[in-house]
Design an enzyme around this catalytic site. Structure first.
Site, short mmCIF file in Angstrom:
data_model
loop_
_atom_site.label_atom_id
_atom_site.label_comp_id
_atom_site.label_asym_id
_atom_site.label_seq_id
_atom_site.Cartn_x
_atom_site.Cartn_y
_atom_site.Cartn_z
N VAL A 283 0.84 -1.21 0.00
CA VAL A 283 0.00 0.00 0.00
C VAL A 283 0.87 1.25 0.00
O VAL A 283 0.59 2.23 -0.70
CB VAL A 283 -0.95 -0.01 1.22
CG1 VAL A 283 -1.64 1.33 1.37
CG2 VAL A 283 -1.96 -1.13 1.09
N ALA A 284 1.95 1.21 0.79
CA ALA A 284 2.81 2.39 0.89
C ALA A 284 3.61 2.60 -0.39
O ALA A 284 3.80 3.72 -0.83
CB ALA A 284 3.75 2.24 2.08
N GLU A 288 -0.05 4.34 -6.41
CA GLU A 288 -1.41 4.34 -6.97
C GLU A 288 -1.88 5.76 -7.26
O GLU A 288 -2.77 5.99 -8.06
CB GLU A 288 -2.39 3.60 -6.04
CG GLU A 288 -2.76 4.29 -4.74
CD GLU A 288 -1.66 4.22 -3.68
OE1 GLU A 288 -0.74 3.42 -3.85
OE2 GLU A 288 -1.71 4.98 -2.70
N ASP A 330 -3.18 34.83 -36.20
CA ASP A 330 -3.81 35.86 -37.02
C ASP A 330 -3.18 37.18 -36.64
O ASP A 330 -2.65 37.33 -35.54
CB ASP A 330 -5.30 35.96 -36.69
CG ASP A 330 -6.07 34.77 -37.20
OD1 ASP A 330 -5.57 34.11 -38.11
OD2 ASP A 330 -7.16 34.51 -36.68
N ASP A 651 -10.74 32.45 -35.90
CA ASP A 651 -11.98 33.01 -35.36
C ASP A 651 -13.21 32.66 -36.20
O ASP A 651 -14.20 32.21 -35.68
CB ASP A 651 -11.86 34.54 -35.14
CG ASP A 651 -11.21 35.24 -36.32
OD1 ASP A 651 -11.12 34.63 -37.39
OD2 ASP A 651 -10.81 36.40 -36.17
N ASP A 655 -12.24 28.91 -40.37
CA ASP A 655 -10.98 28.58 -39.70
C ASP A 655 -11.07 27.27 -38.94
O ASP A 655 -10.05 26.67 -38.58
CB ASP A 655 -10.60 29.67 -38.68
CG ASP A 655 -10.15 30.96 -39.35
OD1 ASP A 655 -9.78 30.87 -40.53
OD2 ASP A 655 -10.17 32.00 -38.69
N ASN A 717 9.26 6.03 -2.69
CA ASN A 717 8.74 4.66 -2.66
C ASN A 717 9.86 3.64 -2.84
O ASN A 717 9.88 2.60 -2.18
CB ASN A 717 7.67 4.46 -3.73
CG ASN A 717 6.39 5.19 -3.36
OD1 ASN A 717 6.35 5.88 -2.34
ND2 ASN A 717 5.38 5.05 -4.16
N GLU A 720 11.55 3.22 0.41
CA GLU A 720 10.78 2.41 1.37
C GLU A 720 10.90 0.92 1.05
O GLU A 720 11.18 0.09 1.91
CB GLU A 720 9.30 2.82 1.32
CG GLU A 720 9.06 4.20 1.91
CD GLU A 720 7.72 4.81 1.47
OE1 GLU A 720 6.84 4.06 1.03
OE2 GLU A 720 7.59 6.05 1.56
N ASN A 745 3.89 6.70 4.56
CA ASN A 745 3.17 6.96 3.31
C ASN A 745 2.25 8.18 3.45
O ASN A 745 2.18 9.04 2.58
CB ASN A 745 2.35 5.72 2.95
CG ASN A 745 1.79 5.80 1.56
OD1 ASN A 745 2.48 6.27 0.66
ND2 ASN A 745 0.55 5.38 1.40
N THR A 748 4.47 11.63 4.17
CA THR A 748 5.31 12.19 3.10
C THR A 748 4.58 12.32 1.77
O THR A 748 4.77 13.28 1.04
CB THR A 748 6.57 11.34 2.90
OG1 THR A 748 6.15 10.01 2.62
CG2 THR A 748 7.45 11.37 4.13
N ASP A 749 3.75 11.34 1.43
CA ASP A 749 3.08 11.41 0.12
C ASP A 749 1.88 12.35 0.15
O ASP A 749 1.31 12.67 -0.88
CB ASP A 749 2.56 10.02 -0.31
CG ASP A 749 3.71 9.14 -0.75
OD1 ASP A 749 4.85 9.61 -0.63
OD2 ASP A 749 3.47 8.01 -1.19
P1 ATP Z 1 -6.33 38.51 -39.86
O1 ATP Z 1 -5.05 39.20 -39.82
O2 ATP Z 1 -6.82 38.14 -38.52
O3 ATP Z 1 -6.45 37.47 -40.91
P2 ATP Z 1 -7.59 40.43 -41.50
O4 ATP Z 1 -8.65 41.38 -41.11
O5 ATP Z 1 -6.33 40.98 -42.02
O6 ATP Z 1 -7.41 39.58 -40.23
P3 ATP Z 1 -9.60 39.33 -43.06
O7 ATP Z 1 -10.56 39.64 -41.99
O8 ATP Z 1 -9.67 38.03 -43.77
O9 ATP Z 1 -8.14 39.43 -42.55
O10 ATP Z 1 -9.66 40.49 -44.10
C1 ATP Z 1 -8.99 40.42 -45.34
C2 ATP Z 1 -9.11 41.71 -46.08
O11 ATP Z 1 -10.48 41.98 -46.34
C3 ATP Z 1 -8.60 42.91 -45.30
O12 ATP Z 1 -7.25 43.15 -45.53
C4 ATP Z 1 -9.46 44.04 -45.83
O13 ATP Z 1 -8.88 44.60 -47.01
C5 ATP Z 1 -10.76 43.36 -46.22
N1 ATP Z 1 -11.77 43.56 -45.18
C6 ATP Z 1 -11.66 43.33 -43.85
N2 ATP Z 1 -12.79 43.61 -43.21
C7 ATP Z 1 -13.68 44.02 -44.13
C8 ATP Z 1 -15.04 44.43 -44.11
N3 ATP Z 1 -15.74 44.47 -42.98
N4 ATP Z 1 -15.63 44.78 -45.27
C9 ATP Z 1 -14.96 44.72 -46.41
N5 ATP Z 1 -13.69 44.33 -46.52
C10 ATP Z 1 -13.03 44.00 -45.41
#
Ligand code: ATP
Length: 927
Positions: A283-284, A288, A330, A651, A655, A717, A720, A745, A748-749
Site C-alpha cells: 500500500v505504501a 497508486e 492571425d 476566429d 478557420d 517509494n 521504502e 506513506n 510524506t506522500d
Molecule cells: P487577420 O489578420 O486576422 O487574418 P484580417 O482582417 O487581415 O485579419 P480578413 O478579416 O480576412 O483578414 O480580411 C482580409 C481583407 O479583407 C482585409 O485586408 C481588408 O482589405 C478586407 N476587409 C476586412 N474587413 C472588411 C469588411 N468588414 N468589409 C470589407 N472588406 C473587409
C-alpha cells in the site's frame, strides 16, 4: 412550449403576440427573469454526476486497500485491536486526502465548463446583450451571425442571406437557405421549415434574428437528447502512459512484497505480522496516486491559465502546449490592438490626411497640411457615403450620468464601437466628415447585403432611392475590388478604368501598406432599372472605383514582448493574415517576427505550390499574407509534416478545420465564432497573442511540476521498498512495522507532494527549447536521479536501523523499538529534506530560496510535527511502537536524512563562491 408547436405556420405578428415580445426591443429584463423561473434554464439534461459520498467510498475500492482492510480486521479479531484501529484510521485519513484532491480537481473542471459554456446575443430592454445561452427564455429575440451555434429553437424574424447547417438534426450536411415568411403547410417536416432555426445547428452564412420559441429539453434537440459538448474529459497522453507505468510498478512491488513476507515467515516471524507487513509495504510503495496526481497538477495549472486569460477546453492541450515549436497567429486583433483609426484617404488621385485620435468623431481632412476646398471634397464625400452605407458597426458613447451632468464633465464620456472594428473605424471616419448612416438610409433604404467573409474579402449592400434607382455600394481589399471595377470616378466624372489608373491606385495602396496601414477600397455601381437578381455574381461587377482608405492598427506592445519571449524559448512565430503582403510585413517587422532571412508569401503563390513544395519551404516562411482560411489548413499540415508541434489561432467558421487539425487549436474568446471555439483546444479570453505565450509557459511549468511529483514519489517509494527488502535479505528483523510504513506513506506522500504541485515555474522555463512530445517522463536523467536517491534513502535508513540495533545501547525501551523508531524517523526526514531538492531539476533550493513556495514549507513543518507527535505522545507511542529519541539519536537520524541538503548548502555558500573568485582571478590575471 411544445416543440411540435407549429410556429413555422404563424406569421411574425402572430408569433410575437403569442410570446408577448416587442420586435424592436425584445423582452424586458424583469420579464426574462420571471420566464427563466417559469421555464427553467435553457439546458439539455446532463448525465448525473458522481456524488461526493460515492466519490469518497470509491477511494476504498482500490484492490490493495481492500486487502489491507481485510487483513486489519482479521488482526483485530486476533487481538491486535490497537494496531487494527490505527491502520483503519490511517487508511481513512489517506482516503480523505485522496477524496479532497479528487473533489478539488472535479470542481475546477466544473468551473472550467462554466467558462466555456456557450453564449447568445439577445435583444433585451432595446439593447443587444451577450448572455449565457442557458439564460435564454421563450420570447427572447436572438441575433445570429455566421459561425454561431444556435442556442434554442427559433422562429426567424430576420434573415440576410442566412444559411444554416442542420446536419446534427436532419443529417443533411448542405446548408439550408432561410427566410422569414410564414409557411402554408403546418405539417411540413423539420428539414422544410425554412423560417425556423433549431438548437445545435450552425449559421454558415449571413446574419439574422430569431424569436425563441422553445428552450432546454423542450427543443427539438432536447427531444432527441443529444449531447452537445464534452469539455476536458479526455485523459492526456501522459496520464495514459503513467497509468501503464503504474500497472507495471504494481506488479513489481507486489513481487517484492511477497518476497519480504515469505522470507520473514521462513525466518520464523509470525505469519500474520508478515502478511500485514507485505500488504502495508505494498500500500505504501505502490504509486497508486500517480495518475491522480497528474490530474491535480493539470487542474491547478488550468486554474493558473484561466487567471492568465487562457481557457483550456481539452486537457491534453496543456501537455502539448509545452511542446509547441510554432505558433501561427492571425494578425488583426491578436498581434495588433484591433483599435483602428483611418489615417489616409486616396481619392481623385490625391492623398488626404485624417487627423484625430481614438474613436472620438473629431478630426480634420487635410491636403498637404491645409483644410480641403469644396471642390476637393467632392470625391471624398462619395467615399464617405459608401463607407457609411456599406457598414454594420455603430458608434456609441457612454450614457451621461447625473453626476457628470451636474459637474459639467459632459465631454469625458468614452466613445466606443460595436461590431467589426474595421467598420467601426469607418463609422468614426464618416462622422468626422459629418455623414451618418441613419440619415443616408432614410433617403436610400438598404434592400440587401452581400456580407463580408475572409474568402471574398469584400462586402456589398444594395440600396434603393424613392425613384426606384438601385445602387450597390461595395468595399473590400483593394486588389480584389480593383479586379471588379471597369470605371473610376475622378473629379465627379466617371471614366473608363485604364491600366494607368490601376497602376496609380496600386502604387498608392503599396505606399499606405508600407506605412503598416490596412487598406480598404471603395466602389459603387448604379444598377440597371428593375435589376432583381441581387446575388454576388450579378451585383459585384462593372463597378466604379472611388478611392482607398488606410487605417492604422498598431501592434500590441505585449505581443512584441511575447514574440521575443517565444523566440528565446525556441518557438517560431508565424503571422497568417488576410491583409496585404506589404502591410503584413511592415507589422511583422515592428513585432520582431521578421528579423533576417524569413520570407513572406501570398495566398496566390501558395495556390501555385504543391503540398510537397510548401512542406519544403515552410520552415523559412514567417508571414503568410492575403490568405484565406483554406490556406491555413495546408499550412498546418505542412508544418506537421516537418515534425512541428503547431498552435494555430482562428476566429471565423472557415478557420475551424485548421484549428481542429492543429496540435493546439486556439479560438478567439471575443471575436471567435461558436464553431471555431468548439473545434479548439484552448480559447483566448482576451484574443491576445501574449496569452498564447503565457499559456505555453504555464504548460511547460505544469509538465515540470508533474516531473517533480514523479521524481519525489518514486524515489521515496523506492527507498521504502529497498529498506524493507534489503532488511529481509540480510536476515534482520523488520526495519519498520506495518503501521509505521503506512504512516510514512501518509506523512510524506500527502501534504508535501501536493504542495509540490504549487511550485512556481523555473526561472529558465522559457529559455529552454521545446520538449519532444514523445519524450519519456524519465528523460534528461530523471530515471537516474530517482534510482540513485531511492537507493540512498533505502541504504541510509537501513544503516541507521543497524546503528540503532547494534551500536547504541537501548535507553528506556527495548533495542528493537529504538532501532525501528530511528529508522522510522530517518525515512520520514530523508523524504522531507528530499522534497526541497525536487523543487527544481535545474536549480538548487538555495538558488530558488526555501520560502519560494510557502505551501511546501508549511507542508513539511506539518509533516515533521505529525512525526514528532507519534514519537512523543505517550498513547501514540503505544500504538506506533515508538520510543522517544535522545539528542544523539536525533542527530544520527537528521544527518542521515539531510546530509545531501547540507552538502548542497556548503557547496552553494562556500565552495561555489570560492570557485567563482578563483575563476575571476584567473581571467583577470591572464588579461
Ligand atoms: P487577420 O489578420 O486576422 O487574418 P484580417 O482582417 O487581415 O485579419 P480578413 O478579416 O480576412 O483578414 O480580411 C482580409 C481583407 O479583407 C482585409 O485586408 C481588408 O482589405 C478586407 N476587409 C476586412 N474587413 C472588411 C469588411 N468588414 N468589409 C470589407 N472588406 C473587409
Amino acid at each position: 412550449m411544445n416543440p411540435s408547436g407549429q410556429w413555422h405556420s404563424l406569421d411574425l405578428i402572430e408569433a410575437t403576440t403569442k410570446l408577448g415580445t416587442d420586435l424592436r426591443k425584445g423582452l424586458s429584463s424583469k420579464e426574462a427573469t420571471r420566464r427563466l423561473e417559469q421555464y427553467g434554464p435553457n439546458q439539455l439534461a446532463e448525465p448525473t454526476r458522481i456524488s461526493p459520498i460515492k466519490m469518497f467510498i470509491s477511494q476504498f475500492k482500490d484492490f490493495m486497500v481492500l486487502i489491507l482492510l481485510t487483513a486489519t480486521i482479521i488482526s483485530g479479531l486476533l487481538g491486535e485491536v490497537a494496531d487494527a484501529i490505527t491502520i483503519l484510521a490511517i487508511v481513512v485519513l489517506n482516503a480523505t486526502l485522496g477524496f479532497i484532491q479528487e473533489y478539488r480537481a472535479e470542481k475546477s473542471m466544473e468551473a472550467l465548463k462554466k467558462l466555456t459554456a456557450p453564449e447568445a446575443r439577445v435583444l433585451r430592454d432595446g439593447l443587444e446583450k451577450k448572455i449565457p445561452a442557458a439564460d435564454l427564455v421563450p420570447g427572447d429575440l436572438v441575433n445570429l451571425e455566421t459561425g454561431d451555434r444556435i442556442a434554442a429553437d427559433l422562429r426567424l424574424t430576420k434573415a440576410v442571406n442566412l444559411e444554416i447547417e442542420e446536419s446534427t438534426l436532419t443529417g443533411e450536411s448542405i446548408p439550408v437557405k432561410k427566410r422569414t415568411d410564414k409557411l402554408p403547410d403546418p405539417e411540413s417536416g423539420l428539414g422544410d421549415r425554412r423560417n425556423m432555426a433549431y438548437m445545435g445547428t450552425v449559421v454558415t452564412r449571413g446574419r439574422g434574428q430569431g424569436l425563441v420559441v422553445s428552450t432546454g429539453m423542450h427543443t427539438e434537440m432536447g427531444q432527441i437528447a443529444a449531447i452537445m459538448q464534452t469539455v476536458g474529459e479526455e485523459d492526456t497522453p501522459l496520464q495514459k502512459r503513467l497509468e501503464q507505468l503504474g500497472k507495471i510498478l504494481v506488479f513489481l512491488c507486489l513481487g517484492i512484497c511477497a518476497v519480504v513476507a515469505v522470507t520473514g515467515i521462513w525466518r520464523g516471524e509470525s505469519p500474520m505480522q508478515m502478511f500485514l507487513s507485505g500488504i502495508s509495504l505494498a500500500v505504501a510503495a505502490i504509486p497508486e496516486g500517480l495518475p491522480a496526481i497528474v490530474t491535480i497538477a493539470l487542474a491547478i495549472g488550468v486554474q493558473k491559465m484561466i487567471r492568465r486569460q487562457a481557457i483550456v477546453r481539452k486537457l491534453p492541450a496543456v501537455e502539448t502546449l509545452g511542446c509547441a515549436t510554432v505558433i501561427c497567429s492571425d494578425k488583426t486583433g491578436t498581434l495588433t490592438k484591433n483599435e483602428m483609426t483611418v489615417r489616409q484617404i486616396f481619392v481623385n488621385g490625391q492623398t488626404i490626411q485624417v487627423t484625430g485620435e481614438g474613436y472620438e468623431p473629431r478630426g480634420e481632412f487635410e491636403l498637404k497640411g491645409k483644410p480641403l476646398t469644396k471642390k476637393e471634397r467632392e470625391g471624398l464625400d462619395k467615399l464617405l457615403k459608401i463607407a457609411a452605407m456599406c457598414n454594420n458597426a455603430q458608434l456609441k458613447r457612454e450614457k451621461l450620468s447625473v453626476k457628470d451632468w451636474i459637474t459639467g464633465k459632459k465631454g469625458n464620456r468614452e466613445w466606443s464601437i460595436s461590431g467589426d472594428p474595421t467598420e467601426g473605424a469607418l463609422v468614426v471616419l464618416t462622422a468626422k466628415g459629418g455623414v451618418t448612416q441613419k440619415e443616408l438610409e432614410k433617403q436610400e433604404p438598404r434592400l440587401t447585403e452581400l456580407p463580408f467573409d475572409s474568402e471574398r474579402k469584400r462586402m456589398s449592400v444594395v440600396c434603393q432611392k424613392d425613384n426606384g434607382q438601385r445602387t450597390a455600394y461595395v468595399k473590400g481589399a483593394p486588389d480584389v475590388i480593383l479586379d471588379l471595377c471597369d470605371y473610376i470616378e475622378l473629379a465627379g466624372r466617371v471614366v473608363r478604368l485604364t491600366n494607368e489608373h490601376k497602376d496609380l491606385v496600386l502604387r498608392h495602396n503599396e505606399d499606405m501598406a508600407r506605412q503598416a496601414l490596412r487598406v480598404l477600397a471603395f466602389a459603387y455601381r448604379e444598377l440597371p432599372p428593375n435589376f432583381e437578381e441581387l446575388e454576388v455574381d450579378t451585383v459585384e461587377k462593372n463597378l466604379v472605383f472611388v478611392g482607398l482608405a488606410g487605417m492604422l492598427d498598431p501592434p500590441r506592445p505585449s505581443a512584441i514582448r511575447a514574440v521575443e519571449l517565444s523566440q528565446a524559448a525556441g518557438i517560431k512565430t508565424v503571422m497568417i493574415t488576410g491583409d496585404h503582403q506589404v502591410t503584413a510585413c511592415a507589422i511583422a517587422r515592428e513585432l520582431g517576427i521578421i528579423r533576417g532571412k524569413e520570407q513572406s508569401v501570398t495566398g496566390k503563390e501558395l495556390d501555385r505550390w504543391s503540398d510537397e513544395e510548401l512542406a519544403k519551404r515552410v520552415d523559412d516562411i514567417a508571414v503568410y499574407a492575403r490568405v484565406s482560411p483554406k490556406h491555413k489548413l495546408r499550412i498546418v499540415r505542412a508544418l506537421k509534416q516537418r515534425g512541428h508541434i503547431t498552435a494555430m489561432t482562428g476566429d471565423g467558421v472557415n478557420d475551424a478545420p485548421a484549428v481542429k487539425e492543429a496540435d493546439i487549436g486556439i479560438a478567439m474568446g471575443r471575436t471567435g465564432t461558436d464553431v471555431t471555439k468548439e473545434a479548439s483546444a484552448m480559447v483566448l479570453a482576451d484574443d491576445n497573442f501574449a496569452t498564447i505565450v503565457a499559456a505555453v509557459e504555464e504548460g511547460r511549468a505544469i509538465y515540470d511540476n508533474i516531473r517533480k511529483f514523479i521524481r519525489y514519489l518514486l524515489a521515496c517509494n523506492t527507498g521504502e521498498v529497498l529498506t524493507m527488502f534489503l532488511g529481509t535479505l540480510m536476515g534482520l528483523p523488520l526495519p519498520l512495522l506495518p503501521i509505521q510504513m503506512l504512516w510514512v506513506n501518509l506523512v510524506t506522500d500527502g501534504l508535501p507532494a501536493i504542495a509540490l504541485g504549487l511550485e512556481n515555474a523555473d526561472p529558465d522555463v522559457m529559455r529552454r527549447p521545446p520538449r519532444h512530445p514523445r519524450e519519456s517522463v524519465f528523460s534528461h536523467g530523471l530515471g537516474g536521479k530517482i534510482a540513485s536517491r531511492g537507493a540512498q534513502i533505502g541504504l541510509v535508513t537501513l544503516l541507521v536501523f543497524l546503528i540503532g540495533l547494534f551500536l547504541l545501547p537501548a535507553r528506556g525501551g527495548d533495542q528493537i523499538s529504538q532501532a525501528r523508531t530511528m529508522a522510522f524517523c530517518t525515512l520520514v526526514f530523508c523524504q522531507l529534506f528530499y522534497v526541497f531538492d525536487c523543487k527544481s531539476e535545474h536549480y538548487s533550493v538555495f538558488e530558488l530560496g526555501f520560502f519560494s513556495n510557502p505551501y511546501l514549507v508549511l507542508a513539511v513543518v506539518c509533516s515533521a510535527l505529525m512525526q514528532l507527535t507519534v514519537i512523543y505522545v505517550p498513547w501514540l507511542q503505544n500504538v506506533f511502537h515508538t520510543v522517544p529519541l535522545h539528542p544523539l539519536q536525533w542527530t544520527i537520524c537528521l544527518v542521515g536524512g539531510g546530509w545531501q541538503t547540507v552538502m548542497a548548502g556548503i557547496y552553494y555558500w562556500v565552495i561555489h563562491p570560492i570557485r567563482l573568485k578563483f575563476v575571476y582571478l584567473r581571467v583577470h590575471h591572464s588579461r
